[in-house]
Write a protein that holds these residues in place. Sequence first.
Motif, short mmCIF file in Angstrom:
data_model
loop_
_atom_site.label_atom_id
_atom_site.label_comp_id
_atom_site.label_asym_id
_atom_site.label_seq_id
_atom_site.Cartn_x
_atom_site.Cartn_y
_atom_site.Cartn_z
N PHE A 116 -55.51 -26.92 25.37
CA PHE A 116 -55.59 -27.41 23.99
C PHE A 116 -54.27 -27.21 23.25
CE2 PHE A 116 -60.27 -26.17 24.40
CZ PHE A 116 -60.62 -27.44 24.80
N GLY A 117 -53.59 -26.10 23.55
CA GLY A 117 -52.39 -25.76 22.79
C GLY A 117 -51.09 -26.01 23.52
N GLY A 118 -51.07 -26.97 24.44
CA GLY A 118 -49.85 -27.27 25.18
C GLY A 118 -49.29 -28.65 24.82
N PRO A 119 -48.51 -28.77 23.73
CA PRO A 119 -48.10 -30.09 23.24
C PRO A 119 -46.83 -30.65 23.86
CG PRO A 119 -47.34 -28.40 21.73
CD PRO A 119 -48.03 -27.68 22.87
N TRP A 120 -46.37 -30.08 24.97
CA TRP A 120 -45.04 -30.44 25.50
C TRP A 120 -44.91 -31.92 25.84
CZ3 TRP A 120 -47.80 -26.09 27.09
CH2 TRP A 120 -47.31 -24.88 26.60
N ALA A 121 -45.99 -32.55 26.27
CA ALA A 121 -45.91 -33.97 26.64
C ALA A 121 -45.60 -34.86 25.44
CB ALA A 121 -47.22 -34.42 27.29
N LEU A 122 -45.84 -34.36 24.23
CA LEU A 122 -45.64 -35.16 23.03
C LEU A 122 -44.29 -34.90 22.37
CD1 LEU A 122 -49.21 -34.91 21.45
CD2 LEU A 122 -48.21 -36.84 22.66
N HIS A 164 -53.00 -34.32 25.99
CA HIS A 164 -52.16 -34.57 24.83
C HIS A 164 -51.53 -35.96 24.88
CE1 HIS A 164 -52.47 -30.26 23.96
NE2 HIS A 164 -52.04 -30.56 22.75
N GLY A 165 -51.19 -36.41 26.08
CA GLY A 165 -50.65 -37.76 26.19
C GLY A 165 -51.65 -38.81 25.76
N VAL A 166 -52.89 -38.65 26.20
CA VAL A 166 -53.95 -39.61 25.83
C VAL A 166 -54.24 -39.53 24.33
CG1 VAL A 166 -56.38 -40.18 26.13
CG2 VAL A 166 -54.98 -39.61 28.12
N ALA A 167 -54.38 -38.29 23.81
CA ALA A 167 -54.68 -38.13 22.38
C ALA A 167 -53.54 -38.61 21.51
CB ALA A 167 -54.99 -36.66 22.09
N GLY A 168 -52.30 -38.36 21.95
CA GLY A 168 -51.15 -38.80 21.18
C GLY A 168 -51.06 -40.32 21.11
N ALA A 169 -51.38 -40.98 22.23
CA ALA A 169 -51.36 -42.45 22.24
C ALA A 169 -52.43 -43.03 21.33
CB ALA A 169 -51.54 -42.95 23.67
N ALA A 170 -53.56 -42.32 21.20
CA ALA A 170 -54.66 -42.82 20.39
C ALA A 170 -54.50 -42.50 18.90
CB ALA A 170 -55.99 -42.23 20.90
N GLY A 186 -51.61 -40.54 17.47
CA GLY A 186 -50.29 -40.14 17.02
C GLY A 186 -50.01 -38.69 17.35
N PRO A 187 -48.72 -38.33 17.49
CA PRO A 187 -48.38 -36.97 17.96
C PRO A 187 -48.77 -35.87 16.99
CG PRO A 187 -46.40 -38.16 17.27
CD PRO A 187 -47.52 -39.16 17.29
N ARG A 188 -48.59 -36.10 15.69
CA ARG A 188 -48.88 -35.03 14.73
C ARG A 188 -50.36 -34.65 14.75
NH1 ARG A 188 -44.97 -33.40 11.44
NH2 ARG A 188 -43.15 -34.71 11.04
N TRP A 189 -51.22 -35.66 14.70
CA TRP A 189 -52.65 -35.41 14.69
C TRP A 189 -53.10 -34.74 15.99
CZ3 TRP A 189 -56.60 -35.06 11.50
CH2 TRP A 189 -57.91 -35.18 11.99
N ALA A 190 -52.60 -35.24 17.12
CA ALA A 190 -53.01 -34.69 18.41
C ALA A 190 -52.57 -33.23 18.56
CB ALA A 190 -52.42 -35.54 19.54
N ILE A 191 -51.34 -32.92 18.14
CA ILE A 191 -50.84 -31.55 18.26
C ILE A 191 -51.64 -30.61 17.36
CG2 ILE A 191 -48.86 -30.05 17.78
CD1 ILE A 191 -47.05 -32.38 18.65
#
Length: 420
Positions: free
Chosen positions: A244-250, A376-382, A384-389
């Motif tokens: 959950f807390g690994g945002p490196w892909a974004l 995080h990649g899937v959530a960021g694409a859906a 945006g990066p700020r919301w997903a992180i």
Amino acid sequence: MDRRPLTIPAYRRLWVASVIAAVGGSFSALAIPTQLFTVTGSSAAVGASAAVSLATLVVSALWGGALADAMDRRRLLLVADGCLALTYAGLWVQAALDLRSVPVLMALVAGQGLSYGAIMAAMGAAVPRLVPADLLAAANGLSALVRYAGSIVGPLLAGALIPVVGLGTLYLLDTLALLVVAWSVFRLPPLPPQAPAPGRPGPGGPRAAAGRPILSQVLDGFRYLLSRRLLVALIAVDLAAMVFGGPWALYPELAEREFGGATGGGFELGVLYASYPAGVFAVGMVSGLFTRAHRHGVLMVSAAVAWGTTVVLVGLAPQLWLAAAVLLVGGGVNFVLSTFRRAISQASTDDALRGRIEGSMIAITMGGPQIGNLLHGVAGAAWGPRWAISMGGVLTIVAVAGVTRAVPQLWRYDARQQVE
């Protein structure tokens, strides 16, 4: 820095050798991707090599962990270090001959993963035999400091040396560094397998392991791990922080679209990636401030919650400098998290099963960040990066709180109450 474990001669020799290996033995981490990209002109080949390395490392960690419970751990480390030195020597030979063969490179990458996985599992099982339980947190802190320092200094040196001495020389330096490590391991005292401690549940012991298939022994380790609520709680907290807390892909998208970075990378991206290890290293240098504490469970859980909070703040940070500052703090609290997670795991596991538990932990902790990158990649694409992180940080806090409530033994864990 808490240097108490360095007063133990055997650990001190091993630690000094690890310093050499962390810097002079890490050049291949940059040299192999560089050579693959030069030979193929494709980043896909570089990605494939990472997948091969991860798969072989996980398999070897499980296999090596089972062996560490059935044979002398010093001997296993000698064999694994020797195999890794031979792998680096093979990389040196193919570079010197300019073979430019992708299959040969991939085979050597697989050999590297197989050797390193066994080394990690055997080393994790061997250190608690060299260091008393009350110094395990300090020993893990020293080891983590070396590992992260090597991940910073090694690639920097390798990048500077490639144009001067070439890839082949870097592989040769890796080989020489591993020979130093092998010599230090050779000077360790024998570390034969031990029978399970009286009154402690679980399979294991050299006689129980003798003649049994490796897969069966590995499964014994997983069964033991799943039967211990404290160990399950450790894994759950660690996975919450990594998945959950690994945002490196974004980071690439965050750097480019939110902080105005250049397309394809640039200063902003470098700052995001460098801030976390810088925080780890900074806190590692003052580890003596907390490694003498005995409430390991409180410190681990608190660090996991603090990490989730920093992730939320990274997602909300309006400026690059603020995101970098938060990640600096995040690296520090993650150092605390990983130091005490490993100390609790080592102290809570019967020595007859330490190798298998270490192998299982390595497999889980190596796979967790990959799952985190995917989510995080899937959530960021859906969204945006700020919301997903930010949502990942919130989920980390919620998950850690849930685990702590379900297994209060983790919060109450006190190193002084462990019976050796």
